[in-house]
Write an enzyme that holds these catalytic residues in place. Structure first.
Site, PDB file in Angstrom:
ATOM      1  N   THR A 183       0.626  -1.096  -0.199  1.00  0.00           N
ATOM      2  CA  THR A 183      -0.558  -0.042   0.340  1.00  0.00           C
ATOM      3  C   THR A 183       0.688   1.581   0.152  1.00  0.00           C
ATOM      4  O   THR A 183       2.224   0.871   0.352  1.00  0.00           O
ATOM      5  CB  THR A 183      -0.951  -0.240   1.083  1.00  0.00           C
ATOM      6  OG1 THR A 183       0.011   0.023   2.031  1.00  0.00           O
ATOM      7  CG2 THR A 183      -2.132  -1.123   1.281  1.00  0.00           C
TER       8      THR A 183
ATOM      9  N   GLU B  34      -5.772  -4.118  -1.418  1.00  0.00           N
ATOM     10  CA  GLU B  34      -5.695  -5.261  -1.382  1.00  0.00           C
ATOM     11  C   GLU B  34      -6.810  -5.972  -2.247  1.00  0.00           C
ATOM     12  O   GLU B  34      -7.582  -6.904  -1.458  1.00  0.00           O
ATOM     13  CB  GLU B  34      -7.202  -5.118   0.212  1.00  0.00           C
ATOM     14  CG  GLU B  34      -5.917  -4.312   1.238  1.00  0.00           C
ATOM     15  CD  GLU B  34      -5.647  -2.923   1.713  1.00  0.00           C
ATOM     16  OE1 GLU B  34      -4.891  -1.936   2.162  1.00  0.00           O
ATOM     17  OE2 GLU B  34      -6.050  -1.750   0.432  1.00  0.00           O
TER      18      GLU B  34
END
Length: 542
Positions: free
Chosen positions: A187, A332
């Site tokens: 991320t 994700e």
């Protein structure tokens, strides 16, 4: 009784094998870091990927070990997509827009065995190398003639084309467990350390199926696809894999992502589909408007990574006849979760109502399920009015982060996205805010996204960001930060008058601040937390 069907694992290498066998003559075009245009075909990609797989074996890279890439969108990066994952290692795409400290953290956390890099990023490599212990080899993604002169680098520096030339193309892609890891993406880490999301071969292939569908990104062998969204960020939204699956022509832009460069490439290669974040498309539209340019081949563009303003949708569709697909996803989710593709009912709506639908992030792909819940976890109705925390689950949704074996982010089997959203009866989801960005004024919620979308409608606004600023009476009030067009004489009073009547009166910001630019993160998203730190006390100090 069991079904009597063949069992073949879903593997990344199978996408390349399909492309070579059934679309071998289809072209891949790359604007290179070296400055020229490179062309070859899927059969060449497959041959060179096998050579590189042999090279990785020669470097001692084993199954499950991570191989880092620090590269733009180009054919060599594409070769690594398949050479690394297809041979059983894990492709770890590194984001060069991250701070050097975060890059060093990620490389060490992933324990990358080798890092491949484009020449553009040599200064980053020179900064990162002394801070990490794991990679012993760095590979410059160029030929011998362009190899850089490096002094003081304590690790071995190799040449990509030398590795290719040293090995033949005889390589049998191994029959891997489809649940084994294929690639790793962290991320963007705007707050705290970045977290790693480890994709499997199975999840990647299923995501490729889902994202290519007609009501998703709608890709086919007749397309010419330009992935502007970077290959170092969630696998360019799956487009390199999708292109192999459907046999589309690929056009890679390399490092030149300004409006003029993209426009010239789109026209020269007759691109039909592209995908990127709103900040990039704003540059393209600005160039087209300034030069009177039109799009002769583009039929649709995918916009994601941040909410797509209605003004941008209207510019593409009204002025340029390019349909906009508003999409949503996250690292994700591999990343695509929803795409705003119309059902029949929306086609008969007035244009203003169609734009209102297109402002939504859209409908879930098959393979992704979603729901919205209140603060107690109770599911909320899909009435298009009630907003709640957005949760998702599905075939390509992460269940835990890489290296965090003891903890899971899931809530009763659902992944909490951190987004606040509402869903209408037709299943169209609309994000109203990030949970951390919602404005709570006098105990009532205000959507910063809705305010931004309205501000974007003003012709003199090029960027609009609404943040929560602390207020002595109402706790928080919306504050609007605006980047206006050069030479514009727009005032705050004029903009607030423009907004007046378009939203609830108590949602209307109390002030407008004009800024030269807004800070962007590693994936092109506005860093609202920085703006809150800078302007969050505006009403208290006024």
């Amino acid at each position: 009784m069991e079904g009597l069907m063949m069992q073949q694992p879903l593997l990344v290498a199978s996408l390349l094998m399909h492309a070579e066998r059934h679309h071998g003559t289809q072209e891949i075009v790359s604007r290179r870091v070296e400055g020229d245009i490179h062309r070859y075909r899927y059969r060449d990609l497959a041959q060179r990927a096998r050579r590189m797989a042999n090279a990785l074996a020669g470097l001692g890279i084993g199954k499950g070990e991570r191989v880092g890439t620090l590269a733009w969108n180009g054919y060599r990066h594409m070769e690594l997509y398949f050479a690394v994952s297809g041979s059983g290692s894990v492709l770890h795409t590194l984001n060069p827009r991250l701070h050097v400290d975060q890059l060093a953290y990620i490389i060490e956390h992933a324990q990358d065995r080798v890092v491949f890099f484009d020449l553009t990023f040599l200064p980053l490599i020179e900064s990162v190398a002394p801070r990490v212990k794991s990679p012993k080899v760095f590979v410059a993604m160029t030929d011998r003639a362009h190899m850089p002169q490096v002094h003081g680098l304590s690790v071995e520096l190799m040449c990509y084309e030398d590795l290719i030339d040293l090995h033949d193309d005889v390589f049998d892609w191994p029959l891997l467990d489809e649940n084994s890891a294929s690639s790793l993406c962290y991320t963007s880490g705007t707050t705290g350390n970045p977290k790693g999301v480890l994709y499997s071969h199975r999840s990647t292939v299923l995501h490729t199926y889902g994202a290519a569908l007609p009501d998703s990104l709608n890709c086919s062998a007749r397309d010419v696809i330009l992935p502007v969204v970077p290959m170092f960020h969630v696998n360019a939204w799956g487009l390199p894999y999708i292109a192999c699956m459907v046999g589309a022509k690929l056009v890679f832009p390399g490092p030149a992502l300004d409006g003029r460069s993209l426009y010239e490439l789109i026209e020269a290669e007759q691109v039909t589909l592209s995908a990127g974040v709103p900040t990039v498309w704003q540059g393209l539209l600005t160039h087209a408007d300034a030069t009177g340019g039109t799009f002769s081949s583009m039929r649709h563009t995918v916009i994601g990574g941040a909410p797509c303003p209605t003004a941008m949708t209207a510019a593409f569709q009204q002025r340029h006849r390019v349909d906009v697909l508003h999409a949503w996803g996250m690292t994700e989710l591999s990343p695509v979760g929803t795409v705003c593709s119309f059902k029949t009912a929306q086609l008969s709506l007035p244009m203003t109502d169609q734009y209102a639908v297109q402002a939504k992030q859209g409908r879930a792909l098959f393979g992704v399920d979603m729901k919205i819940v209140d603060a107690n976890g109770a599911e909320l109705p899909w009435d298009g009015n009630v907003a709640g925390d957005l949760l998702v689950r599905g075939h390509w949704v992460t269940r835990q982060y890489f290296g965090n074996d003891d903890t899971s982010p899931l809530r009763d089997g659902w992944f909490p996205t951190g987004d606040v959203a509402k869903i209408d009866p037709d299943g169209f989801m609309q994000i109203t805010d990030r949970s951390k960005d919602v404005i709570k004024s006098g105990g009532e919620w205000i959507s910063s996204t809705d305010i931004e979308n309205i501000a974007y409608l003003h012709p003199d606004v090029t960027a609009a960001v609404c943040i929560a600023a602390r207020h002595p009476k109402w706790d928080e009030r919306p504050l609007l930060l605006i980047v206006k067009k050069p030479d514009s004489e727009l005032t705050g009073v004029e903009l607030l008058d423009f907004i007046d009547g378009r939203i609830a009166k108590w949602w209307k910001p109390d002030a407008v601040i004009f800024v030269e630019s807004v800070p962007l993160g590693a994936t092109g998203k506005v860093l609202k937390h920085q703006l809150r730190e800078q302007f969050g006390n505006h009403y208290l100090s006024a």
